[in-house]
Scaffold this motif. Structure first.
Motif, PDB file in Angstrom:
ATOM      1  N   ILE A  83       3.050   6.095  -2.484  1.00  8.85           N
ATOM      2  CA  ILE A  83       4.134   7.041  -2.765  1.00  8.85           C
ATOM      3  C   ILE A  83       4.198   7.317  -4.260  1.00  8.85           C
ATOM      4  CG2 ILE A  83       6.656   7.263  -2.854  1.00  8.85           C
ATOM      5  CD1 ILE A  83       6.704   5.888  -0.073  1.00  8.85           C
ATOM      6  N   ARG A  84       3.988   6.289  -5.057  1.00  6.52           N
ATOM      7  CA  ARG A  84       4.032   6.436  -6.514  1.00  6.52           C
ATOM      8  C   ARG A  84       2.707   6.927  -7.097  1.00  6.52           C
ATOM      9  NH1 ARG A  84       8.268   4.238  -9.031  1.00  6.52           N
ATOM     10  NH2 ARG A  84       7.024   3.791 -10.887  1.00  6.52           N
ATOM     11  N   GLU A  85       1.739   7.201  -6.222  1.00 13.58           N
ATOM     12  CA  GLU A  85       0.404   7.639  -6.617  1.00 13.58           C
ATOM     13  C   GLU A  85      -0.275   6.613  -7.541  1.00 13.58           C
ATOM     14  OE1 GLU A  85      -0.082  11.949  -7.484  1.00 13.58           O
ATOM     15  OE2 GLU A  85       2.127  11.989  -7.305  1.00 13.58           O
ATOM     16  N   TYR A 144       0.829  -1.203   0.000  1.00  7.62           N
ATOM     17  CA  TYR A 144       0.000   0.000   0.000  1.00  7.62           C
ATOM     18  C   TYR A 144       0.865   1.255   0.000  1.00  7.62           C
ATOM     19  CZ  TYR A 144      -2.320   4.004   2.014  1.00  7.62           C
ATOM     20  OH  TYR A 144      -2.735   5.284   2.261  1.00  7.62           O
ATOM     21  N   LEU A 145       1.802   1.335   0.947  1.00  7.03           N
ATOM     22  CA  LEU A 145       2.588   2.564   1.073  1.00  7.03           C
ATOM     23  C   LEU A 145       3.482   2.790  -0.143  1.00  7.03           C
ATOM     24  CD1 LEU A 145       3.229   5.046   2.698  1.00  7.03           C
ATOM     25  CD2 LEU A 145       4.980   3.742   3.897  1.00  7.03           C
ATOM     26  N   LEU A 146       4.132   1.752  -0.615  1.00  7.00           N
ATOM     27  CA  LEU A 146       5.006   1.913  -1.785  1.00  7.00           C
ATOM     28  C   LEU A 146       4.211   2.382  -3.008  1.00  7.00           C
ATOM     29  CD1 LEU A 146       7.342  -1.180  -1.368  1.00  7.00           C
ATOM     30  CD2 LEU A 146       7.895   1.231  -0.926  1.00  7.00           C
ATOM     31  N   TYR A 165       7.444   2.425   7.766  1.00  2.62           N
ATOM     32  CA  TYR A 165       6.624   3.555   7.306  1.00  2.62           C
ATOM     33  C   TYR A 165       7.327   4.884   7.588  1.00  2.62           C
ATOM     34  CZ  TYR A 165       2.180   0.995   6.574  1.00  2.62           C
ATOM     35  OH  TYR A 165       1.172   0.188   6.124  1.00  2.62           O
ATOM     36  N   ILE A 166       7.848   5.016   8.807  1.00  7.33           N
ATOM     37  CA  ILE A 166       8.521   6.260   9.178  1.00  7.33           C
ATOM     38  C   ILE A 166       9.709   6.524   8.253  1.00  7.33           C
ATOM     39  CG2 ILE A 166       9.915   7.362  11.000  1.00  7.33           C
ATOM     40  CD1 ILE A 166       7.980   5.943  13.021  1.00  7.33           C
ATOM     41  N   LEU A 167      10.443   5.477   7.923  1.00  8.85           N
ATOM     42  CA  LEU A 167      11.590   5.630   7.029  1.00  8.85           C
ATOM     43  C   LEU A 167      11.166   6.028   5.612  1.00  8.85           C
ATOM     44  CD1 LEU A 167      13.720   2.540   8.157  1.00  8.85           C
ATOM     45  CD2 LEU A 167      14.080   4.956   8.749  1.00  8.85           C
ATOM     46  N   LEU A 168       9.970   5.608   5.189  1.00 12.17           N
ATOM     47  CA  LEU A 168       9.499   5.916   3.833  1.00 12.17           C
ATOM     48  C   LEU A 168       8.779   7.260   3.723  1.00 12.17           C
ATOM     49  CD1 LEU A 168       8.213   2.492   2.477  1.00 12.17           C
ATOM     50  CD2 LEU A 168      10.326   3.689   1.937  1.00 12.17           C
ATOM     51  N   ILE A 169       8.358   7.813   4.836  1.00 12.49           N
ATOM     52  CA  ILE A 169       7.596   9.069   4.797  1.00 12.49           C
ATOM     53  C   ILE A 169       8.336  10.183   4.051  1.00 12.49           C
ATOM     54  CG2 ILE A 169       6.781  10.964   6.270  1.00 12.49           C
ATOM     55  CD1 ILE A 169       5.617   8.736   8.127  1.00 12.49           C
ATOM     56  N   PRO A 170       9.634  10.385   4.268  1.00 14.13           N
ATOM     57  CA  PRO A 170      10.303  11.449   3.500  1.00 14.13           C
ATOM     58  C   PRO A 170      10.227  11.235   1.988  1.00 14.13           C
ATOM     59  CG  PRO A 170      11.682  10.756   5.340  1.00 14.13           C
ATOM     60  CD  PRO A 170      10.525   9.799   5.266  1.00 14.13           C
ATOM     61  N   PHE A 171      10.290   9.988   1.560  1.00 11.80           N
ATOM     62  CA  PHE A 171      10.187   9.700   0.126  1.00 11.80           C
ATOM     63  C   PHE A 171       8.795  10.041  -0.401  1.00 11.80           C
ATOM     64  CE2 PHE A 171      13.517   6.867   1.701  1.00 11.80           C
ATOM     65  CZ  PHE A 171      14.560   7.213   0.853  1.00 11.80           C
ATOM     66  N   GLY A 172       7.780   9.714   0.384  1.00 11.51           N
ATOM     67  CA  GLY A 172       6.410  10.053  -0.004  1.00 11.51           C
ATOM     68  C   GLY A 172       6.210  11.551  -0.057  1.00 11.51           C
ATOM     69  N   LEU A 173       6.698  12.233   0.950  1.00 10.58           N
ATOM     70  CA  LEU A 173       6.562  13.686   1.004  1.00 10.58           C
ATOM     71  C   LEU A 173       7.251  14.341  -0.197  1.00 10.58           C
ATOM     72  CD1 LEU A 173       5.583  16.191   2.527  1.00 10.58           C
ATOM     73  CD2 LEU A 173       7.702  16.099   3.853  1.00 10.58           C
ATOM     74  N   LEU A 174       8.458  13.916  -0.494  1.00 17.34           N
ATOM     75  CA  LEU A 174       9.190  14.491  -1.628  1.00 17.34           C
ATOM     76  C   LEU A 174       8.517  14.176  -2.961  1.00 17.34           C
ATOM     77  CD1 LEU A 174      12.874  13.852  -0.502  1.00 17.34           C
ATOM     78  CD2 LEU A 174      11.641  16.034  -0.545  1.00 17.34           C
ATOM     79  N   ALA A 175       8.061  12.945  -3.124  1.00 19.73           N
ATOM     80  CA  ALA A 175       7.410  12.561  -4.379  1.00 19.73           C
ATOM     81  C   ALA A 175       6.112  13.334  -4.585  1.00 19.73           C
ATOM     82  CB  ALA A 175       7.148  11.053  -4.395  1.00 19.73           C
ATOM     83  N   TRP A 176       5.306  13.440  -3.542  1.00 23.32           N
ATOM     84  CA  TRP A 176       4.040  14.167  -3.665  1.00 23.32           C
ATOM     85  C   TRP A 176       4.283  15.665  -3.833  1.00 23.32           C
ATOM     86  CZ3 TRP A 176      -1.091  12.412  -1.240  1.00 23.32           C
ATOM     87  CH2 TRP A 176      -1.316  11.064  -1.513  1.00 23.32           C
ATOM     88  N   ARG A 177       5.320  16.196  -3.183  1.00 26.11           N
ATOM     89  CA  ARG A 177       5.634  17.622  -3.348  1.00 26.11           C
ATOM     90  C   ARG A 177       6.048  17.890  -4.803  1.00 26.11           C
ATOM     91  NH1 ARG A 177       9.482  19.466   0.876  1.00 26.11           N
ATOM     92  NH2 ARG A 177       7.593  19.693   2.115  1.00 26.11           N
ATOM     93  N   ARG A 178       6.852  17.000  -5.363  1.00 21.84           N
ATOM     94  CA  ARG A 178       7.251  17.125  -6.771  1.00 21.84           C
ATOM     95  C   ARG A 178       6.023  17.066  -7.674  1.00 21.84           C
ATOM     96  NH1 ARG A 178       9.649  12.517  -7.521  1.00 21.84           N
ATOM     97  NH2 ARG A 178      11.294  13.062  -6.071  1.00 21.84           N
ATOM     98  N   SER A 179       5.131  16.144  -7.398  1.00 23.05           N
ATOM     99  CA  SER A 179       3.907  16.013  -8.175  1.00 23.05           C
ATOM    100  C   SER A 179       3.051  17.276  -8.062  1.00 23.05           C
ATOM    101  CB  SER A 179       3.121  14.793  -7.691  1.00 23.05           C
ATOM    102  OG  SER A 179       1.927  14.638  -8.403  1.00 23.05           O
ATOM    103  N   TYR A 180       2.967  17.833  -6.859  1.00 24.50           N
ATOM    104  CA  TYR A 180       2.203  19.058  -6.634  1.00 24.50           C
ATOM    105  C   TYR A 180       2.784  20.209  -7.451  1.00 24.50           C
ATOM    106  CZ  TYR A 180       0.477  23.243  -4.303  1.00 24.50           C
ATOM    107  OH  TYR A 180      -0.070  24.473  -4.039  1.00 24.50           O
TER     108      TYR A 180
END
Length: 190
Positions: free
Chosen positions: A20-22, A15-17, A168-183
Motif C-alpha cells: 500500500i505504501r509502495e 506484504y500488503l501494508l 485484506y478486504i478491509l485494507l483494499i480501499p486504502f491501497g486503492l486510494l493511496a495508489w490512485r493518489r500516487s497515480y
C-alpha cells in the motif's frame, strides 16, 4: 492453527501494508509468506493454490526487480492505468483457463473446490502481475479474489488465513486510494 500459519499470516500482512505504501520491502515479506503457504495449501488439498504460492514466490523476486529497476531520478516506479479492453480480454482468458483447469482438477484429483480453486488461482496470477507492474486496477481484482478466498480457506480449516483475507478486504480501499493518489501525482509531474 499452526505456528507456520501464523508466521505466514504476519508476513502476508507485512506484504500488503508495505505494498500500500509502495515500499519495495513488501516483496521480501511476500517471499517468506508464500514459501510457507506452499506447504500449507498442499496439505489443505488446494493444489492450484499450491501452484499459485510457487508463482507468488517467483513474483516476489520479479516484483522486487521491477520496482527496483523502475526507479528513475530518485523516484519510485510510477503507478499506471491500463485500458479497459486489456482487462476485458484478461477476464475472458482467466474464465476460459479457470473452467478448463477446474474440470481437469475435478476429474483427476481429490481437489477441494476445483473450479473456485482454479479460477481464483488464475485471477490471482494476473492480479499479482498487475501489482508487480504497479497497475492501479489490481486492487479491484483483489477485492473479488480475496472474498472468494475467505470462503475457501475457512472451509479448509485455515481460519487464520481466512481472517487474513478478511483483513485484506478491509485494507483494499486504502491501497486503492493511496495508489490512485500516487497515480495522480505522477500525472501532474509528467
Amino acid at each position: 492453527m499452526t505456528a507456520l500459519e501464523v508466521i505466514a499470516v504476519v508476513m502476508a500482512i507485512g506484504y500488503l501494508l508495505l505494498a500500500i505504501r509502495e515500499n519495495i520491502w513488501c516483496w521480501a515479506c511476500a517471499g517468506v509468506s508464500t514459501a510457507i503457504y506452499v506447504w500449507l495449501t498442499f496439505v489443505a488439498k488446494l493444489y492450484m493454490d499450491t501452484a499459485l504460492q510457487v508463482f507468488y514466490f517467483a513474483m516476489a523476486i520479479y516484483g522486487w526487480y521491477v520496482w527496483y529497476t523502475g526507479r528513475a531520478d530518485g523516484h519510485e516506479k510510477a503507478v499506471v492505468v491500463w485500458p479497459v479492453t486489456t482487462h476485458a480480454i484478461a477476464l475472458a482468458v482467466i474464465a476460459a483457463i479457470g473452467i478448463g483447469n477446474g474440470y481437469l482438477l475435478e476429474q483427476r484429483t481429490d481437489a477441494a473446490f476445483p473450479y473456485l480453486d482454479a479460477l481464483t488461482t488464475w485471477a490471482a496470477v494476473w492480479a499479482t502481475f498487475l501489482v508487480a507492474r504497479k497497475v492501479l486496477e489490481n486492487w479491484w481484482y483483489w477485492l473479488v479474489i480475496d472474498a472468494i478466498y475467505v470462503f475457501l480457506y475457512w472451509s479448509r480449516d485455515l481460519q487464520w488465513t481466512a481472517g487474513l483475507f478478511v483483513f485484506y478486504i478491509l485494507l483494499i480501499p486504502f491501497g486503492l486510494l493511496a495508489w490512485r493518489r500516487s497515480y495522480r501525482e505522477a500525472q501532474q509531474w509528467a
